[in-house]
Design a protein around this motif. Structure first.
Motif, PDB file in Angstrom:
ATOM      1  N   VAL A   5      -7.646   0.657   5.858  1.00 51.98           N
ATOM      2  CA  VAL A   5      -6.745   0.179   4.799  1.00 51.98           C
ATOM      3  C   VAL A   5      -6.462  -1.314   4.986  1.00 51.98           C
ATOM      4  CG1 VAL A   5      -4.422   0.364   3.828  1.00 51.98           C
ATOM      5  CG2 VAL A   5      -5.696   2.431   4.429  1.00 51.98           C
TER       6      VAL A   5
ATOM      7  N   ARG B 235      -3.833   8.133   3.851  1.00 49.18           N
ATOM      8  CA  ARG B 235      -4.049   7.173   4.934  1.00 49.18           C
ATOM      9  C   ARG B 235      -2.866   6.236   5.120  1.00 49.18           C
ATOM     10  NH1 ARG B 235      -9.033   3.794   3.261  1.00 49.18           N
ATOM     11  NH2 ARG B 235      -7.839   3.841   1.298  1.00 49.18           N
TER      12      ARG B 235
ATOM     13  N   THR C 269       0.614   3.259  -3.467  1.00 48.45           N
ATOM     14  CA  THR C 269      -0.493   4.228  -3.399  1.00 48.45           C
ATOM     15  C   THR C 269      -0.226   5.439  -2.507  1.00 48.45           C
ATOM     16  OG1 THR C 269      -1.631   3.146  -1.535  1.00 48.45           O
ATOM     17  CG2 THR C 269      -2.132   2.331  -3.747  1.00 48.45           C
TER      18      THR C 269
ATOM     19  N   ARG D  94       0.823  -1.202   0.000  1.00 47.14           N
ATOM     20  CA  ARG D  94       0.000   0.000   0.000  1.00 47.14           C
ATOM     21  C   ARG D  94       0.862   1.258   0.000  1.00 47.14           C
ATOM     22  NH1 ARG D  94      -5.568  -0.215   0.405  1.00 47.14           N
ATOM     23  NH2 ARG D  94      -5.255   1.931  -0.273  1.00 47.14           N
TER      24      ARG D  94
ATOM     25  N   ARG E 231     -10.257   4.577  -7.617  1.00 52.27           N
ATOM     26  CA  ARG E 231     -10.162   3.367  -6.796  1.00 52.27           C
ATOM     27  C   ARG E 231      -8.736   2.839  -6.868  1.00 52.27           C
ATOM     28  NH1 ARG E 231     -14.230  -1.638  -5.839  1.00 52.27           N
ATOM     29  NH2 ARG E 231     -12.718  -3.055  -4.894  1.00 52.27           N
ATOM     30  N   LEU E 232      -8.212   2.428  -5.725  1.00 47.46           N
ATOM     31  CA  LEU E 232      -6.810   2.027  -5.652  1.00 47.46           C
ATOM     32  C   LEU E 232      -6.621   0.525  -5.544  1.00 47.46           C
ATOM     33  CD1 LEU E 232      -5.587   4.831  -3.218  1.00 47.46           C
ATOM     34  CD2 LEU E 232      -5.497   4.797  -5.721  1.00 47.46           C
TER      35      LEU E 232
ATOM     36  N   HIS F 226      -8.097  12.452  -8.117  1.00 42.32           N
ATOM     37  CA  HIS F 226      -8.972  12.285  -6.957  1.00 42.32           C
ATOM     38  C   HIS F 226     -10.135  11.339  -7.251  1.00 42.32           C
ATOM     39  CE1 HIS F 226      -6.683  15.492  -5.201  1.00 42.32           C
ATOM     40  NE2 HIS F 226      -7.011  16.331  -6.186  1.00 42.32           N
TER      41      HIS F 226
ATOM     42  N   GLN G 242      -2.273  -2.928  -6.267  1.00 45.10           N
ATOM     43  CA  GLN G 242      -2.895  -1.625  -6.034  1.00 45.10           C
ATOM     44  C   GLN G 242      -2.654  -0.735  -7.256  1.00 45.10           C
ATOM     45  OE1 GLN G 242      -4.259  -2.260  -3.084  1.00 45.10           O
ATOM     46  NE2 GLN G 242      -2.893  -4.004  -2.801  1.00 45.10           N
TER      47      GLN G 242
ATOM     48  N   ASP H 110      -2.827   8.487  -1.536  1.00 44.76           N
ATOM     49  CA  ASP H 110      -3.644   8.103  -0.388  1.00 44.76           C
ATOM     50  C   ASP H 110      -2.955   8.492   0.925  1.00 44.76           C
ATOM     51  OD1 ASP H 110      -5.370   6.987   1.407  1.00 44.76           O
ATOM     52  OD2 ASP H 110      -5.281   4.952   0.598  1.00 44.76           O
TER      53      ASP H 110
END
Length: 810
Positions: free
Chosen positions: A405, A395, A389, A385, A472-473, A469, A460, A393
């Motif tokens: 996540v 997060r 990403t 992740r 989807r990842l 923006h 991902q 992202d």
């Protein structure tokens, strides 16, 4: 009375006497045995002490088909085995009774015939694995008692639970004196025997004691066999291979049946009317109670993601999910028994998960499955992740992934592994169906995710840029191809009498979508030829996807220290940095496979598509230039600020360059094969000329070299001179030696993997490599005369190496 009659009467009297003796023996056989434990059932009754085990097998179950399997339940070190895993496939067996012996036979189901069945059976009898003397007969001779200690208080080859890499140096020594039977269970159609086994494993480090608790289970297979489905190589499905003898064709013909669960509607009339109907045998999953609480909900969702695909073909509640029951809720439950399919948790440093399944070899019916999740898969999720990403992202810009996540990533991992247990192998070609730029679209990715199939290795969305923006990842919950695969595999066809009768119909389903890239199955490759069917890639253009991915990696690396805090020893950042280097290498390798690439598709005559299509010459040339440019310009990996905090070692660019250099050597073989198939080939000669021009670009332009160019030139000179490395022999022998090394084979290709092709008969690449060595030597003579300083020293070293390799050969 005739002599034959006397003999027959004598035989009857002898057998009757034997039965009387056996029956009387049965009555008192177990009376004197201390510590005897009994597990009684209508199937096989078990009796055991700590060091002895007996089966009482009803005669009615002689010749019945069964599966026997071994599952590791506990072990003293995870290095030697995986809990919950069946390291060896269950064996297909039957017991037979002959006079006073019971034979355990391995059933031979590979060969089938529609004529001459008796002749085939005579040359393919079921071999005897073990034989057991009858020690007693049951009442009315309806059962026999045999001792099974030697089979189940040991670790025979077909039960072996050891990881082979852990015992590669020495075979474990079994210690019977420290082993015992621990628990027995018997049910209406299965049994379980738990044994504690102790071994001594000797290695260079000394002697290591290993104690394991293993569960051996025997499952009675149904007599009403599931109708097999003839596999189609255009559909990704695990298979059971057969050889058919038929008078309809000349010669024995190999074929495969699809591995699949039995899916039959409980109400066929309602099903025929188009109503949703429950299957007679739903697929039931049990979730290990040892999983962290955060993981349990996404594990359940990952399993349930497959439910809509079954609803689309008329089955409701086809997949059911339950927690491990407590002993009070179900005292018979045993996750290690073949009767139960479970998702198991393994505390381990292994960062992975897997989803094996086990079948009835006669039909391909899946009987049991497991999903094994090693605890350290969470670390893999963390790294994926972040490096794929973090550019978009916020997060994931943490040392520890937030709960949302973790749950969305864990759901994907489980859904992928459950797909394997439903019979579906990796479909590495799926993600190439989507245009790269579509992966930057919020509307497109929210609908389709990163790939048409969750069985691809499309992790991902590394294509998405920081400004994209709403994109989807992650992969889809289930892709378009996955619904198609379930439809082909599990659609119920009661109107046909057998698998051959229905074959034309199921084949027509594939014919209808032939040529549509969304439904193309791209099998996994042992040797990579097809750039559209590889792991860890996205989209239909690896160069464009690579450019997006590399831009993101540069952005992430520039913020790594800022985003990751609470990491005083820098070990977490080191792990992410290492993963980032690996991700960059993947982008380069994805493009590298374009060079000499061949698009491979299973195609049936009369349908759309071509089986072998070479990558266009222009694309191959552009890919070579792109890879060379990356090789020369990857010093951005060498972040000076991070390097000060990392342990002593070489730079990231050096490590990546070394791996890319090895890839170049392997790619020569592909160029040979691709040019052989192409009508407008990128020939080996053209490839070598381009390689030469890219290697010596600065020399030919009469400009000073960069550090990246010097690294490239050292790598290429080593490759140019490799065919000259033989110590002796004629030039022809040297060329033959180099060619033979490039033609290794892994064996014939199966439906699941694309194996390596032997090209030794057409491979003349060594000739062109030697030519490059000669041309490079001549060029360096000129370059040295006009160079100075670092460049001159570098060229002199290369020239000495070239002269040494070419001496006495030209």
């Amino acid at each position: 009375m005739k002599k034959t009659g006397i003999l027959f009467l004598a035989a009857i009297l002898w057998f009757s006497a034997l039965q009387v003796r056996a029956q009387s023996l049965y009555g008192g056989f177990f009376d004197e045995i201390k510590g005897l434990v009994t597990a009684k059932s209508d199937f096989i009754t078990l009796r055991c002490t700590t060091d002895k085990l007996w089966f009482e097998i009803p005669v009615k179950y002689m010749d019945r088909e069964m599966l026997i399997a071994s599952t590791l339940s506990d072990i003293s070190s995870p290095s030697f085995g995986d809990i919950g895993n069946k390291a060896k496939p269950p064996m297909h067996i039957r017991f037979t009774l002959q006079d006073t012996m019971v034979h355990m036979r391995q059933i031979n189901t590979r060969f089938t015939t529609d004529f001459a069945r008796q002749a085939l059976e005579r040359v393919n009898t079921d071999p005897i694995l073990n034989s057991y003397p009858v020690q007693a007969w049951g009442p009315d001779s309806t059962s026999v008692v045999v001792e099974m200690t030697d089979l189940l208080l040991d670790n025979p080859a077909f039960f072996d639970f050891f990881k082979q890499e852990a015992i590669a140096a020495a075979a474990p020594t079994f210690k019977k004196e420290s082993s015992w039977f621990d628990e027995i269970k018997a049910f209406a159609d299965n049994l379980a025997v738990k044994s504690v086994l102790t071994f001594s494993v000797t290695s260079d480090a000394g002697e290591t004691p290993v104690t394991a608790r293993v569960t051996r289970s025997i499952l009675l297979l149904p007599e009403d066999k599931m109708t097999p489905r003839i596999a189609d190589s255009r559909v990704g499905i695990f298979t059971t291979d057969k050889l058919r003898f038929t008078d309809r064709l000349d010669g024995a013909k190999p074929y495969s049946v699809a591995n699949r669960w039995r899916m039959v509607p409980s109400d066929p009339q309602a099903y025929a009317r188009g109503e949703l109907v429950e299957p007679t045998k739903p697929i039931v999953w049990y979730i290990d109670s040892d999983f962290p609480e955060l993981w349990k909900a996404p594990i359940r969702k990952g399993i349930e993601d497959w439910i809509p695909a079954f609803e689309a073909i008329g089955f409701k509640n086809a997949i059911q999910v339950r927690d491990f029951p407590t002993p009070e809720q179900d005292p018979d439950f045993d996750p290690d028994n073949l009767r139960y399919s479970c998702v198991r948790y393994l505390p381990s440093s292994v960062s992975n998960a897997m989803g094996p399944s086990w079948v009835d070899p006669a039909t391909g019916e899946i009987i049991n499955a497991s999903v094994i999740v090693w605890s350290n898969v969470i670390e893999l999720i963390n790294k994926w992740r972040f490096v794929q990403t973090a550019q978009i992202d916020p997060r994931v810009r943490n040392k520890k992934m937030p709960d949302d996540v973790v749950t969305e990533s864990m759901r994907y991992v489980i859904a992928h592994e459950v797909g394997h247990t439903l019979g579906f192998p990796h479909n590495m070609g799926a993600s190439s169906a989507w245009p790269v730029d579509s992966l930057r679209s919020a509307a497109f990715t929210q609908k389709y995710g990163t790939t048409p199939s969750i069985m691809d290795y499309a992790r991902q969305n590394y294509v998405a840029q920081p400004t994209d923006h709403g994109v989807r990842l992650t992969p889809p919950d289930l892709g378009v191809y996955d619904y198609y695969a379930v439809r082909w595999t599990y659609r119920y066809l009661p109107q046909f009498t057998d698998e051959w009768d229905e074959q034309a119909t199921v084949e027509s389903w594939v014919d209808a979508v032939a040529g549509d890239s969304v439904y193309r199955y791209g099998r996994q490759q042992m040797m990579r030829y097809d750039p559209s069917s590889i792991e860890e890639d996205l989209g239909d253009d690896p160069i464009r996807a690579g450019d997006y991915g590399i831009a993101n990696l540069k952005y992430i690396l520039s913020h790594l220290e800022e985003w990751i805090t609470d990491d005083a020893d820098y070990l977490h950042r080191l792990g992410l940095y290492t993963e980032l280097n690996g991700q960059y290498l993947r982008y380069i390798e994805n493009v590298m496979i374009n060079i000499g690439g061949l698009y491979l598709t299973q195609v049936k005559e009369g349908t759309r598509g071509e089986a072998i299509v070479p990558v266009p010459k222009a694309t191959q040339r552009a890919s070579l230039r792109w890879v060379m440019d990356q090789y020369r310009n990857m010093d951005w990996l060498d972040n000076a600020s991070l390097k000060r905090h990392f342990p002593l070692g070489v730079s990231g660019s050096s490590d990546v360059r070394d791996k890319v250099a090895n890839d170049f050597k392997a790619q020569i073989v592909n160029v040979v094969l691709s040019s052989y198939y192409s009508d407008s080939p990128y020939t080996v000669r053209e490839f070598m000329d381009d390689l030469y021009a890219e290697t010596w670009a600065n020399v030919l332009a009469r400009r000073a070299s960069t550090a990246g160019e010097r690294a490239l030139q050292r790598t290429m000179v080593a490759m140019f001179t490799e065919p000259l490395a033989a110590d002796s022999g004629s030039s022809e022998e040297v060329l033959q030696e180099f060619t033979s090394r490039s033609g290794d084979r892994f064996g014939p290709a199966g439906m699941g993997f694309q194996s390596e092709v032997n090209i030794s008969a057409i491979d003349d690449s060594a000739v062109y490599l030697i030519d490059l060595a000669v041309r490079s030597r001549d060029l360096l003579y000129q370059a040295i005369s006009r160079s100075r300083g670092e460049d001159k020293a570098h060229y002199q070293a290369l020239l000495i190496g070239l002269n040494d390799a070419l001496k006495d050969k030209l």
